[in-house]
Design a protein around this motif. Sequence first.
Motif, short mmCIF file in Angstrom:
data_model
loop_
_atom_site.label_atom_id
_atom_site.label_comp_id
_atom_site.label_asym_id
_atom_site.label_seq_id
_atom_site.Cartn_x
_atom_site.Cartn_y
_atom_site.Cartn_z
N HIS A 1 -1.86 3.42 -2.98
CA HIS A 1 -1.31 4.22 -3.06
C HIS A 1 -0.30 4.11 -3.94
O HIS A 1 -0.48 3.31 -4.97
CB HIS A 1 -0.05 3.38 -1.73
CG HIS A 1 1.82 4.23 -2.05
ND1 HIS A 1 2.14 4.87 -2.43
CD2 HIS A 1 1.14 4.69 -0.89
CE1 HIS A 1 3.37 5.50 -2.07
NE2 HIS A 1 2.55 5.58 -1.19
N TYR B 1 -2.92 -1.83 5.49
CA TYR B 1 -1.90 -0.53 6.38
C TYR B 1 0.10 -1.06 6.18
O TYR B 1 0.31 -1.47 5.09
CB TYR B 1 -1.48 -0.41 7.86
CG TYR B 1 -3.28 0.65 7.48
CD1 TYR B 1 -3.09 2.12 7.10
CD2 TYR B 1 -4.53 0.11 8.54
CE1 TYR B 1 -4.88 2.24 7.20
CE2 TYR B 1 -5.28 0.46 8.29
CZ TYR B 1 -5.77 2.12 8.38
OH TYR B 1 -6.79 2.64 8.45
N ASN C 1 -8.69 -1.83 5.14
CA ASN C 1 -7.17 -1.52 4.94
C ASN C 1 -6.10 -2.19 4.62
O ASN C 1 -6.46 -2.31 6.04
CB ASN C 1 -7.60 0.28 6.23
CG ASN C 1 -8.70 0.76 5.97
OD1 ASN C 1 -8.54 1.74 5.62
ND2 ASN C 1 -9.90 0.37 7.00
N SER D 1 -3.02 1.57 1.41
CA SER D 1 -2.15 3.15 1.66
C SER D 1 -0.89 3.36 1.37
O SER D 1 -0.61 4.34 2.10
CB SER D 1 -2.66 3.35 3.49
OG SER D 1 -4.55 3.89 4.00
#
Length: 357
Positions: free
Chosen positions: A208, A151, A149, A177
């Motif tokens: 995104h 971030y 992930n 993201s």
Amino acid sequence: MRRATTLLALLCLLLNSQDSLAKIWRVNNNAGVAADFTDLQSAVNGAAPGDTLHIEGSPYSYGGATIGKKLTILGPGFFLDENPNSQALQHSGKLAGIAFNVGSEGSLVMGIDFQGNGINIFSDDILIRRNRFSTQNGVIPDYSIGTINLYYRSNNSNIPINNVIISQNYGVKIAVSYASTGVLITNNYICFEAWGGDGTTSYCLAAHANAILLVQNNIFRRGKVGASNSNFTNNIMVFGQFEGTGNLYSNNMASASQFGNANGNQENVIMANVFVGATTNPTAEGQWKLKAGSPAIGAGYGSTAQNPIDCGMFSGQNAYILAGMPPMPAIYSFEIQPIGSNTDPIDVKVKVKSAGN
């Protein structure tokens, strides 16, 4: 003035030599082994910026950690029992997950078995290379999958993290993201969990809408890929779907029309003609090598007769390395004569190799 200049030169020399003074720490939780640490978080806490943590093979997990300093974390690799002449000791180094926070810029993790756990990145300049994120169920090596992930910075939620390299990993999902840039995703085996089936519409790669990715020489085994304004080159989609706008596609290959047939892309490819398959190479990774006569051979962007470039994870500048072994010496054979004497000394034979850069 001369004295000030000399002091400044000495200060610069000291600052530039910090990495040369870095220490290597052993992390081992096997009974009877005298190591520096027995779990990951304690090793992280005890290490100094620039140090290396050697996560040694074990049947037990070393747990997870939150990291706020530059560290190199090296494991012995994975699928060691499937790959002859990889490591003499065939246990992987198992971790329960990592979070990289601001301060960990420049960190590397390589050769680790995450056992379905993942990595959360809250810092720029992180390199994730040659790790396994899947867990096995019976003969299915990618039944459950961990996620990388991306971030925002841990000290400012308004700033997306940038400059992350995800390379040569097995059995991983990726989620970007926020509007990150400078994200290189190359030579990975990317997939959603096998329990979802080949027809799953769940994401194996989700980005995104304003994130910018360079995605090349990966295998998308199953699941949906969602990205925009990014570049996709030399990938193979075995099963799955693709969605997004503003992308550049070139020299990709798919089982349906996911990439179309312009710009060197190939569609409706019969995948049985592409890979050697589990019958020829019954290993989790090796079955994804290209078979003789594969349409992926020489089909990559920039390929020439003198310098052929293939599609898939075993080609390109960062070709996938079996077993995820780091580029450092590894003992793959150890033989010792059980009995010796004054006239017949005990013979010890050790074979060592390195798995490339």
